[in-house]
Each structure stands twice: as structure tokens, then as C-alpha cells.
Design a protein around this motif. Structure first.
Motif, PDB file in Angstrom:
ATOM      1  N   ALA A  89       7.973   8.082  -0.256  1.00  0.00           N
ATOM      2  CA  ALA A  89       7.375   8.072   1.073  1.00  0.00           C
ATOM      3  C   ALA A  89       6.181   7.125   1.136  1.00  0.00           C
ATOM      4  N   VAL A  90       5.728   6.643  -0.019  1.00  0.00           N
ATOM      5  CA  VAL A  90       4.626   5.677  -0.079  1.00  0.00           C
ATOM      6  C   VAL A  90       5.010   4.531  -1.015  1.00  0.00           C
ATOM      7  N   TRP A  91       4.374   3.376  -0.800  1.00  0.00           N
ATOM      8  CA  TRP A  91       4.626   2.178  -1.601  1.00  0.00           C
ATOM      9  C   TRP A  91       6.126   1.833  -1.588  1.00  0.00           C
ATOM     10  N   THR A  92       6.732   2.009  -0.415  1.00  0.00           N
ATOM     11  CA  THR A  92       8.190   1.951  -0.287  1.00  0.00           C
ATOM     12  C   THR A  92       8.750   0.550  -0.454  1.00  0.00           C
ATOM     13  N   LYS A  93       8.032  -0.464  -0.024  1.00  0.00           N
ATOM     14  CA  LYS A  93       8.523  -1.845  -0.181  1.00  0.00           C
ATOM     15  C   LYS A  93       8.650  -2.193  -1.658  1.00  0.00           C
ATOM     16  N   THR A  94       7.665  -1.806  -2.452  1.00  0.00           N
ATOM     17  CA  THR A  94       7.732  -2.048  -3.892  1.00  0.00           C
ATOM     18  C   THR A  94       8.905  -1.299  -4.499  1.00  0.00           C
ATOM     19  N   VAL A  95       9.124  -0.078  -4.025  1.00  0.00           N
ATOM     20  CA  VAL A  95      10.242   0.741  -4.498  1.00  0.00           C
ATOM     21  C   VAL A  95      11.572   0.055  -4.218  1.00  0.00           C
ATOM     22  N   ALA A  96      11.749  -0.411  -2.982  1.00  0.00           N
ATOM     23  CA  ALA A  96      13.015  -1.038  -2.594  1.00  0.00           C
ATOM     24  C   ALA A  96      13.274  -2.295  -3.418  1.00  0.00           C
ATOM     25  N   ASP A  97      12.248  -3.079  -3.657  1.00  0.00           N
ATOM     26  CA  ASP A  97      12.399  -4.286  -4.477  1.00  0.00           C
ATOM     27  C   ASP A  97      12.759  -3.914  -5.919  1.00  0.00           C
ATOM     28  N   LEU A  98      12.093  -2.892  -6.453  1.00  0.00           N
ATOM     29  CA  LEU A  98      12.360  -2.450  -7.822  1.00  0.00           C
ATOM     30  C   LEU A  98      13.767  -1.876  -7.944  1.00  0.00           C
ATOM     31  N   VAL A 123      -5.154   5.219  -9.919  1.00  0.00           N
ATOM     32  CA  VAL A 123      -3.831   4.594 -10.043  1.00  0.00           C
ATOM     33  C   VAL A 123      -3.731   3.335  -9.191  1.00  0.00           C
ATOM     34  N   TYR A 124      -4.517   3.284  -8.109  1.00  0.00           N
ATOM     35  CA  TYR A 124      -4.580   2.047  -7.323  1.00  0.00           C
ATOM     36  C   TYR A 124      -5.163   0.917  -8.174  1.00  0.00           C
ATOM     37  N   ILE A 125      -6.206   1.248  -8.940  1.00  0.00           N
ATOM     38  CA  ILE A 125      -6.862   0.248  -9.783  1.00  0.00           C
ATOM     39  C   ILE A 125      -6.010  -0.102 -11.000  1.00  0.00           C
ATOM     40  N   ASP A 126      -5.438   0.913 -11.632  1.00  0.00           N
ATOM     41  CA  ASP A 126      -4.684   0.700 -12.872  1.00  0.00           C
ATOM     42  C   ASP A 126      -3.353   0.005 -12.647  1.00  0.00           C
ATOM     43  N   TYR A 127      -2.707   0.269 -11.501  1.00  0.00           N
ATOM     44  CA  TYR A 127      -1.357  -0.262 -11.274  1.00  0.00           C
ATOM     45  C   TYR A 127      -1.271  -0.972  -9.923  1.00  0.00           C
ATOM     46  N   PRO A 128      -2.015  -2.042  -9.744  1.00  0.00           N
ATOM     47  CA  PRO A 128      -2.013  -2.732  -8.447  1.00  0.00           C
ATOM     48  C   PRO A 128      -0.644  -3.299  -8.075  1.00  0.00           C
ATOM     49  N   GLU A 129       0.202  -3.524  -9.082  1.00  0.00           N
ATOM     50  CA  GLU A 129       1.529  -4.080  -8.812  1.00  0.00           C
ATOM     51  C   GLU A 129       2.465  -3.088  -8.126  1.00  0.00           C
ATOM     52  N   LEU A 130       2.071  -1.807  -8.091  1.00  0.00           N
ATOM     53  CA  LEU A 130       2.947  -0.797  -7.512  1.00  0.00           C
ATOM     54  C   LEU A 130       2.735  -0.582  -6.009  1.00  0.00           C
ATOM     55  N   ASN A 131       1.564  -0.932  -5.491  1.00  0.00           N
ATOM     56  CA  ASN A 131       1.333  -0.660  -4.065  1.00  0.00           C
ATOM     57  C   ASN A 131       1.889  -1.794  -3.198  1.00  0.00           C
ATOM     58  N   ASP A 132       2.087  -1.478  -1.920  1.00  0.00           N
ATOM     59  CA  ASP A 132       2.600  -2.478  -0.981  1.00  0.00           C
ATOM     60  C   ASP A 132       1.650  -2.646   0.205  1.00  0.00           C
ATOM     61  N   ASP A 133       0.351  -2.500  -0.071  1.00  0.00           N
ATOM     62  CA  ASP A 133      -0.651  -2.578   0.986  1.00  0.00           C
ATOM     63  C   ASP A 133      -0.613  -3.902   1.739  1.00  0.00           C
ATOM     64  N   SER A 134      -0.396  -5.005   1.037  1.00  0.00           N
ATOM     65  CA  SER A 134      -0.390  -6.316   1.694  1.00  0.00           C
ATOM     66  C   SER A 134       0.797  -6.438   2.650  1.00  0.00           C
ATOM     67  N   PHE A 135       1.940  -5.884   2.269  1.00  0.00           N
ATOM     68  CA  PHE A 135       3.121  -5.891   3.136  1.00  0.00           C
ATOM     69  C   PHE A 135       2.839  -5.124   4.427  1.00  0.00           C
ATOM     70  N   ILE A 136       2.221  -3.961   4.298  1.00  0.00           N
ATOM     71  CA  ILE A 136       1.908  -3.154   5.479  1.00  0.00           C
ATOM     72  C   ILE A 136       0.871  -3.856   6.357  1.00  0.00           C
ATOM     73  N   LYS A 137      -0.144  -4.408   5.743  1.00  0.00           N
ATOM     74  CA  LYS A 137      -1.184  -5.105   6.501  1.00  0.00           C
ATOM     75  C   LYS A 137      -0.593  -6.255   7.312  1.00  0.00           C
ATOM     76  N   GLN A 138       0.383  -6.924   6.728  1.00  0.00           N
ATOM     77  CA  GLN A 138       1.015  -8.064   7.382  1.00  0.00           C
ATOM     78  C   GLN A 138       1.853  -7.655   8.597  1.00  0.00           C
ATOM     79  N   HIS A 139       2.450  -6.460   8.547  1.00  0.00           N
ATOM     80  CA  HIS A 139       3.421  -6.075   9.578  1.00  0.00           C
ATOM     81  C   HIS A 139       3.028  -4.890  10.449  1.00  0.00           C
ATOM     82  N   LEU A 140       1.954  -4.200  10.115  1.00  0.00           N
ATOM     83  CA  LEU A 140       1.623  -2.962  10.811  1.00  0.00           C
ATOM     84  C   LEU A 140       1.477  -3.170  12.321  1.00  0.00           C
TER      85      LEU A 140
END
Length: 356
Positions: free
Chosen positions: A245-254, A332-349
Motif C-alpha cells: 500500500a506504500v512505495w508501490t511504484k518501487t514494488v511494481a518495478d521490482l 528505514v527512510y534513511i537506511d533504504y532510500p532506494e525503496l521509497n517512491d517519493d519522487s514519483f509521487i511528487k512528480q504526479h500527485l
């Protein structure tokens, strides 16, 4: 029995990403339809192949008479998915969680079908007084109404332990199309897969992981069983998860990357290391340290930080982040920045919100 749409059935059987959608509320704990629709659009543009609504992540309290949100939330989510399907000429699997004893489950299933759902995720929650035989009969009745996704729910969330024979008998039911496995337990996961392997309908059952503590390994693992002298193989083809339900774009790519390695003999070490990172992030979101007390608020907190939700409000005012949970999410935001999709959401929100 009504059959699933052929396009949705094909997606389900191939395997896909299915988030379990949270409930959007405003500061008065009233249904926030605009943010709910925005959340649906996020998932679909992120690459989800389906959405499950009226499930644990959506809060079971939506069914209580004093709240009375089950019908409104289901219709809103399914309507938004239908709009996306029409606009993009693309099928999305529409799943509605179905709860309660047979009478309630029948009523919810009929409404789900009338509202355009493809399948019912049939919860065993709160039914510990029913025998396995009675649970099988309940499933048969719902499967006459619409396609069913069976559900192994962990005891910590109100579920119970079932035998391998139960899962074999469940898989034998013609209207069962898939099973979500979420006991958060290796022994019980194997029992479920073995039970399905014992069924003559094994090839008609799509297995979906709901083990949020072991997502990546479930998706990479091939299960092999000796059934009457024949080697039978089963895999989890996708996931139906609150974690997604969160970081879904990263999930779909993975998820697409995982497909590449399913039949490989050697799984890259970095994928196994990534599995640990995902489970660690899940522990923060789901509040594993406090027996999942802050599970739903933890998901809301991530969506709040990303601007999709206004706050972390739940129907129950006492359901909020546990002490230290926000700091764990920070970590976990700091340790694993590659897992979040904040930039994707910011771009399209903004574009997801502008039609509302």
C-alpha cells in the motif's frame, strides 16, 4: 456461478502487484472521498495490476452500523478503477474483502458483485468457532455467487491455523480462483502450498503471498512436493499485501525484475540482501515491535509524508502510532532510500488530484 472477466483472470493467473488499500479519513474521521480516489490513481499509475478494498488495511470497522462506510468505500474504489480501465483500455483486478458468518458474507458478496468486483477475498477472521467443514461450506456458498480468493490470515490479526487437508479441499472448490497466504509462518505457508499441490485443481489456483515479513523470498521460491510419485511444483505468482500500500511504484518495478530470476538457478545475492531491507521496512510500517498495534497508522504515516493522506486518522481514535514508531519509519527512510517512491509521487500527485 459468475466467472471472472477473462482479462482479469489472465492477470491474476500470470501474477501481479495487488495493494490492500487503506481508508482515507479527514480530521473529523469522516470518509475523504477525494483522497481515496487519489490513492487509487497512485496505485494504478504506479503499475498495480489489482486493488483489494474492504480488507484489514481498509479497517474492518467500516462495517459497523455506527460507521457504515463499507458500501461507500467499496463503490468509490471500484468506480475509480472502472474509470481507469475505460480511459486506458486496460483491465485491473477488482477485489473486495468479504467477512463474517455465511449470512453476512453472502450479503457482502452480492453487493461486491453488483458493484463490479472480480473476486471476493474471503476472510476467516473472527470465525474460530466454526469447524473446517463449516468453513469449507461457507466458501462453497460464496463461490456460487462470485469467484473466491481464499485467505490464510495470521492468528495475530484474528485468523486461525488450518490443516493441509483444509487447503486441499478449499482448492477443490470450482469457484476458488486463488489463495492469499498470510500466516507469517514458514511451517503454515508450506502446509498451504502442499495442500494446494494435493488438489487436482492445483494448476487453476493462483497463489499470492500475503506474508509481509517474507515477501521477496516467497516470490523467488519454488515449492516442490512428491504427490503420488509425481513431482509437483507450485509458486507464488504475485502478492496481495498491506505492505504494498506504500512505495508501490518501487514494488511494481521490482516485481518485474523478480520475474526474470524465477527460473534461474542462481539468485543474485543483492536480491537476497534486498529481501532483508524490505522486511526491515515492513517492521517499521507494521509496528512489529509492538505486536502490530500501529500497523494501519504506520501505513497512513508514509502516505501522509508523501502528501496523499492529510493525516493518519483511523476510525478508532485510540489506533495511532506506537511510541518510537515514527522514528523507526525515519530510520528505514534513511537506511533504504532506494525503496521509497517519493519522487514519483511528487512528480504526479497534482495531476492525480486535479480532476477531483
Amino acid at each position: 456461478m459468475k466467472s471472472m472477466r477473462s482479462e482479469a483472470c489472465a492477470i491474476l493467473n500470470k501474477g501481479t502487484v495487488i495493494p490492500a488499500i487503506p481508508l482515507a479519513l479527514d480530521e473529523n474521521r469522516k470518509f475523504d472521498e477525494k483522497r481515496q480516489r487519489t490513492l487509487v490513481r497512485y496505485y494504478l499509475h504506479a503499475g498495480a495490476g489489482g486493488i483489494a478494498v474492504a480488507v484489514h488495511t481498509t479497517q474492518f470497522e467500516i462495517r459497523s452500523p455506527e460507521v457504515n462506510l463499507f458500501y461507500a468505500v467499496v463503490k468509490t474504489v471500484l468506480d475509480e478503477i472502472a474509470r481507469f480501465e475505460k480511459k486506458n483500455n486496460k483491465a485491473i483486478i477488482k477485489i473486495v474483502g468479504i467477512c463474517g458468518k455465511t449470512e453476512q458474507a453472502v450479503s457482502e458478496a452480492r453487493f461486491a458483485l453488483e458493484s463490479g468486483a472480480d473476486a471476493a477475498l474471503l476472510s476467516p477472521g473472527g470465525l474460530k468457532d466454526l469447524s473446517e467443514d463449516e468453513m469449507i461450506e461457507r466458501t462453497k456458498i460464496i463461490a456460487e455467487i462470485m469467484p473466491v480468493i481464499g485467505f490464510y490470515l495470521q492468528p495475530a490479526a484474528g485468523g486461525r491455523i488450518f490443516s493441509a487437508d483444509y487447503w486441499k479441499r478449499l482448492a477443490d472448490i470450482d469457484g476458488v480462483a486463488a489463495i492469499k497466504c498470510a500466516p507469517f509462518n514458514r511451517y503454515q505457508t508450506i502446509e498451504l502450498v502442499r495442500g494446494v499441490a494435493l488438489s487436482e485443481r492445483r494448476d487453476e489456483i493462483a497463489l499470492y503471498t500475503g506474508n509481509d515479513d517474507n515477501i521477496l523470498i516467497d516470490l523467488l521460491t519454488k515449492y516442490e512436493f512428491n504427490i503420488s510419485g509425481k513431482k509437483i511444483e507450485k509458486r507464488f505468482v504475485g502478492g496481495l499485501l498491506g505492505h504494498w500500500a506504500v512505495w508501490t511504484k518501487t514494488v511494481a518495478d521490482l516485481f518485474e525484475k523478480i520475474r526474470e530470476y524465477r527460473n534461474e538457478k542462481d539468485i543474485p545475492a543483492e536480491l537476497l540482501a534486498l529481501s532483508v531491507k524490505i522486511t526491515d521496512a515492513n517492521a517499521a510500517f507494521f509496528d512489529a515491535a509492538n505486536k502490530y498495534a500501529g500497523c494501519i497508522p504506520g501505513i497512513h504515516e508514509v502516505l501522509r509524508r508523501q502528501g496523499i493522506f492529510e493525516g493518519i486518522w483511523c476510525i478508532n481514535p485510540g489506533e495511532t502510532l506506537s511510541p518510537g514508531q515514527a522514528a523507526e519509519i525515519d530510520r528505514v527512510y534513511i537506511d533504504y532510500p532506494e525503496l521509497n517512491d517519493d519522487s514519483f509521487i511528487k512528480q504526479h500527485l497534482h495531476e492525480w488530484q486535479e480532476e477531483l
